[in-house]
Design a protein around this motif. Structure first.
Motif, PDB file in Angstrom:
ATOM      1  N   ILE A 107      -3.706   0.735  -2.765  1.00 61.26           N
ATOM      2  CA  ILE A 107      -3.305  -0.668  -2.693  1.00 61.26           C
ATOM      3  C   ILE A 107      -2.952  -1.115  -4.105  1.00 61.26           C
ATOM      4  CG2 ILE A 107      -4.050  -3.000  -2.096  1.00 61.26           C
ATOM      5  CD1 ILE A 107      -6.038  -1.713  -0.133  1.00 61.26           C
ATOM      6  N   MET A 132       0.846  -1.194   0.000  1.00 58.85           N
ATOM      7  CA  MET A 132       0.000   0.000   0.000  1.00 58.85           C
ATOM      8  C   MET A 132       0.883   1.245   0.000  1.00 58.85           C
ATOM      9  SD  MET A 132      -3.189   1.043   2.480  1.00 58.85           S
ATOM     10  CE  MET A 132      -2.246   1.145   3.994  1.00 58.85           C
ATOM     11  N   THR A 181      -6.465  -4.052   5.640  1.00 60.83           N
ATOM     12  CA  THR A 181      -7.778  -3.794   5.065  1.00 60.83           C
ATOM     13  C   THR A 181      -8.875  -4.556   5.793  1.00 60.83           C
ATOM     14  OG1 THR A 181      -7.526  -5.592   3.460  1.00 60.83           O
ATOM     15  CG2 THR A 181      -6.765  -3.407   2.794  1.00 60.83           C
ATOM     16  N   ASN A 190      -4.391   6.651   0.101  1.00 63.64           N
ATOM     17  CA  ASN A 190      -3.736   5.354   0.115  1.00 63.64           C
ATOM     18  C   ASN A 190      -4.071   4.622  -1.177  1.00 63.64           C
ATOM     19  OD1 ASN A 190      -3.107   6.077   2.720  1.00 63.64           O
ATOM     20  ND2 ASN A 190      -4.643   4.758   3.663  1.00 63.64           N
ATOM     21  N   PRO A 235      -0.683  -3.651   3.501  1.00 61.51           N
ATOM     22  CA  PRO A 235      -2.120  -3.366   3.482  1.00 61.51           C
ATOM     23  C   PRO A 235      -2.824  -3.898   4.720  1.00 61.51           C
ATOM     24  CG  PRO A 235      -1.391  -4.150   1.343  1.00 61.51           C
ATOM     25  CD  PRO A 235      -0.234  -4.347   2.284  1.00 61.51           C
ATOM     26  N   PRO A 263      -8.919   0.101   3.059  1.00 62.48           N
ATOM     27  CA  PRO A 263      -7.928   0.299   4.129  1.00 62.48           C
ATOM     28  C   PRO A 263      -8.625   0.604   5.442  1.00 62.48           C
ATOM     29  CG  PRO A 263      -7.243   1.444   2.145  1.00 62.48           C
ATOM     30  CD  PRO A 263      -8.631   0.944   1.880  1.00 62.48           C
TER      31      PRO A 263
END
Length: 283
Positions: free
Chosen positions: A76, A65, A104, A74, A102, A246
């Motif tokens: 990814i 990320m 998430t 951000n 990441p 995220p």
């Protein structure tokens, strides 16, 4: 100032930065200062640092990320794409980026067809998220050009149940006139069903479960695709989506559900979009 701007964050204490600062401070005139090259050594160090950071900060799906400090966003992305990003930019850009693993979560959102990429996104689609207003409930302001969140994956889609209620009738009539005799003839076909009730019935062995599920597989997605092809569709449809987001953007997503818009970047476009773009360019 340029030195401190480029050698910021992780490279603040770089020995190269200290050497360059001493060289600048000990310069005898403005020409010596101008001849001091900062951008090249800074770029070299940032590339080395970020390439190591990408290797460290990748998840089990081979993604990382990118966190942009100057844009509060951000992204990814696959590690290969992150490496390409690092290799093609200089310190002016690289000093504003950091890479993190990441973190998430799956966020459920209920949005309109317009917000859901016109209903043409699919499970597995990678989407960018914009806000259609500068004001948001958590004081997050969109910069108007870049997406607020990039690289989100659609994990599940549920279309509003009313779409599954089917009441279709096809009628074709002929009138045969022979002298004073008139013979009307009408051929009518009618079909009425409820997709969700059919699934329930198959689960209770009222229908063949395997045949029913095969027939209805991806019903909502295929319906949206057919609507696209005939240029006619249910514009009032609503969609419940499960979107990988995220973790630090979860409250933004939930607080701004009425304002967010999911878009499909052409770099991750589905086949039908690629075909349309190619056909338009050829025409």
């Amino acid at each position: 100032n340029e030195l401190h701007e480029l050698y910021s964050g992780a490279l603040t204490t770089s020995p190269t930065a200290m050497d360059l600062e001493n060289k600048i401070e000990n310069s005898n005139n403005i020409e010596e200062i101008r001849m001091t090259n900062i951008i090249n050594p800074a770029t070299k160090e940032w590339k080395s640092y970020h390439l190591k950071s990408i290797r460290i900060n990748q998840d089990k799906y081979n993604r990382t990320m990118a966190v942009y400090s100057n844009e509060s966003k951000n992204v990814i992305m696959p590690c290969e794409e992150a490496i390409e990003l690092v290799n093609k930019n200089n310190a002016e850009i690289l000093s504003q980026i950091s890479f993190e693993k990441p973190n998430t979560v799956s966020v459920p959102i209920l949005i309109s067809r317009l917000q859901a990429g016109a209903g043409l996104i699919n499970v597995g689609s990678v989407v960018d998220i914009y806000t259609n207003s500068n004001y948001t409930n958590d004081s997050f302001e969109s910069n108007g050009t870049a997406p607020d969140i990039s690289g989100c994956t659609v994990l599940a889609i549920m279309r509003y149940e009313e779409t599954g209620e089917i009441d279709s009738e096809y009628s074709k009539s002929d009138m045969i006139v022979n002298g004073n005799d008139t013979n009307p003839h009408e051929n009518t076909k009618r079909f009425s069903s409820n997709v969700l009730e059919m699934i329930k019935g198959s689960m209770m062995k009222g229908y063949n479960e395997k045949e029913t599920l095969n027939m209805l597989k991806s019903y909502g997605v295929r319906l949206s695709n057919y609507e696209r092809q005939i240029n006619l569709g249910d514009l009032d449809a609503q969609y419940m989506l499960l979107v990988e987001t995220p973790q630090d953007k979860v409250s933004y997503m939930l607080n701004n559900m009425d304002n967010i818009v999911l878009t499909i970047p052409t770099t991750d476009a589905p086949n039908w979009m690629i075909n349309e773009i190619n056909r338009t360019n050829i025409d």
